[in-house]
Design an enzyme around this catalytic site. Structure first.
Site, mmCIF file in Angstrom:
data_model
loop_
_atom_site.group_PDB
_atom_site.id
_atom_site.type_symbol
_atom_site.label_atom_id
_atom_site.label_comp_id
_atom_site.label_asym_id
_atom_site.label_seq_id
_atom_site.Cartn_x
_atom_site.Cartn_y
_atom_site.Cartn_z
ATOM 1 N N VAL A 10 -17.810 -6.531 9.359
ATOM 2 C CA VAL A 10 -16.727 -6.669 8.388
ATOM 3 C C VAL A 10 -16.361 -5.250 7.947
ATOM 4 O O VAL A 10 -17.123 -4.310 8.160
ATOM 5 C CB VAL A 10 -17.125 -7.529 7.166
ATOM 6 C CG1 VAL A 10 -17.271 -8.990 7.563
ATOM 7 C CG2 VAL A 10 -18.394 -7.010 6.510
ATOM 8 N N SER A 11 -15.201 -5.120 7.326
ATOM 9 C CA SER A 11 -14.679 -3.780 7.052
ATOM 10 C C SER A 11 -15.230 -3.124 5.799
ATOM 11 O O SER A 11 -15.348 -1.908 5.732
ATOM 12 C CB SER A 11 -13.150 -3.826 6.970
ATOM 13 O OG SER A 11 -12.607 -4.228 8.209
ATOM 14 N N THR A 12 -15.556 -3.926 4.768
ATOM 15 C CA THR A 12 -15.953 -3.339 3.488
ATOM 16 C C THR A 12 -17.229 -3.957 2.950
ATOM 17 O O THR A 12 -17.633 -5.049 3.370
ATOM 18 C CB THR A 12 -14.845 -3.524 2.430
ATOM 19 O OG1 THR A 12 -14.747 -4.916 2.093
ATOM 20 C CG2 THR A 12 -13.496 -3.047 2.953
#
Length: 218
Positions: A10-12
């Site tokens: 996931v990105s964050t």
């Protein structure tokens, strides 16, 4: 039995990997041995050499391993040329990529006239599957990057509008998370162990701890 290595991203730090966890059981159910699971929170436009877990996965790959991801954009959102370099790095180790979202085991089995319960993983090694992947990846990486680009444009437009209306506050820090990071580091826990314990990236731990120490100087 073929060996699978599962990649989740996931990105964050605020996003959750939980939804992707079902890949583990799904992969085992289809007859694969899951050798390892690689999880990280980092942008999909970060080059693969700069992603610790993806870099480790590629280093661990053995001939005929299968790299499993939820979708192509979990592996990469880089522009097509760079994205295909990542795919080539995986293939150079003699491994292949399986993206259930597109190459669904059950759908492939039905197309071949087999029961999904008797799916032959050996199909993933066939010339037909390789040709399908070559065609798919060129299209999929272009779509993934284009989707990322459009999202960034819409995000920028939304921020500009909010600024004009006096509503923009920027991303707000997770105060409780930051407190936990600082407490872990005060207790002498390493950056790596703190990141794992709190399920955040090491870069987040470093950034929060550095800011805390800088504030202590004044």
């Amino acid at each position: 039995m073929l060996t699978a290595r599962i990649y989740m991203r996931v990105s964050t730090d605020q996003q959750d990997l939980q939804r992707q966890e079902k890949l583990i059981e799904d992969t085992r159910t289809k007859g694969f041995y899951v050798a390892a699971v690689y999880r990280e929170k980092i942008s999909g436009v970060t080059e693969w050499e700069q992603r610790p877990e993806l870099y480790r996965l590629i280093g661990d790959l053995q001939p005929n391993d299968i790299v499993v991801a939820e979708s192509i954009d979990r592996l990469t959102r880089l522009e097509p040329k760079k994205a295909l370099e990542l795919i080539d790095a995986i293939r150079a180790k003699g491994a292949k990529i399986q993206v259930p979202e597109v190459f669904d085991f059950e759908t492939i089995s039905k197309d071949l006239g087999h029961s999904s319960e008797n799916f032959d993983p050996g199909f993933l090694m066939s010339d037909l599957f390789i040709a399908m992947q070559n065609m798919f990846f060129k299209l999929a990486v272009s779509i993934a990057h284009d989707d990322y680009r459009k999202r960034k444009i819409r995000q920028h437009q939304g921020i500009e509008l909010a600024k004009q209306q006096g509503r923009y506050r920027g991303r707000q820090p997770n105060v409780e998370l930051h407190k936990s990071i600082i407490q872990h580091r005060k207790n002498g826990i390493s950056i790596t162990k703190t990141a794992k314990a709190l399920n955040v990236s090491e870069s987040t731990v470093q950034r929060v701890w550095r800011k805390f120490k800088d504030n202590q100087k004044y």
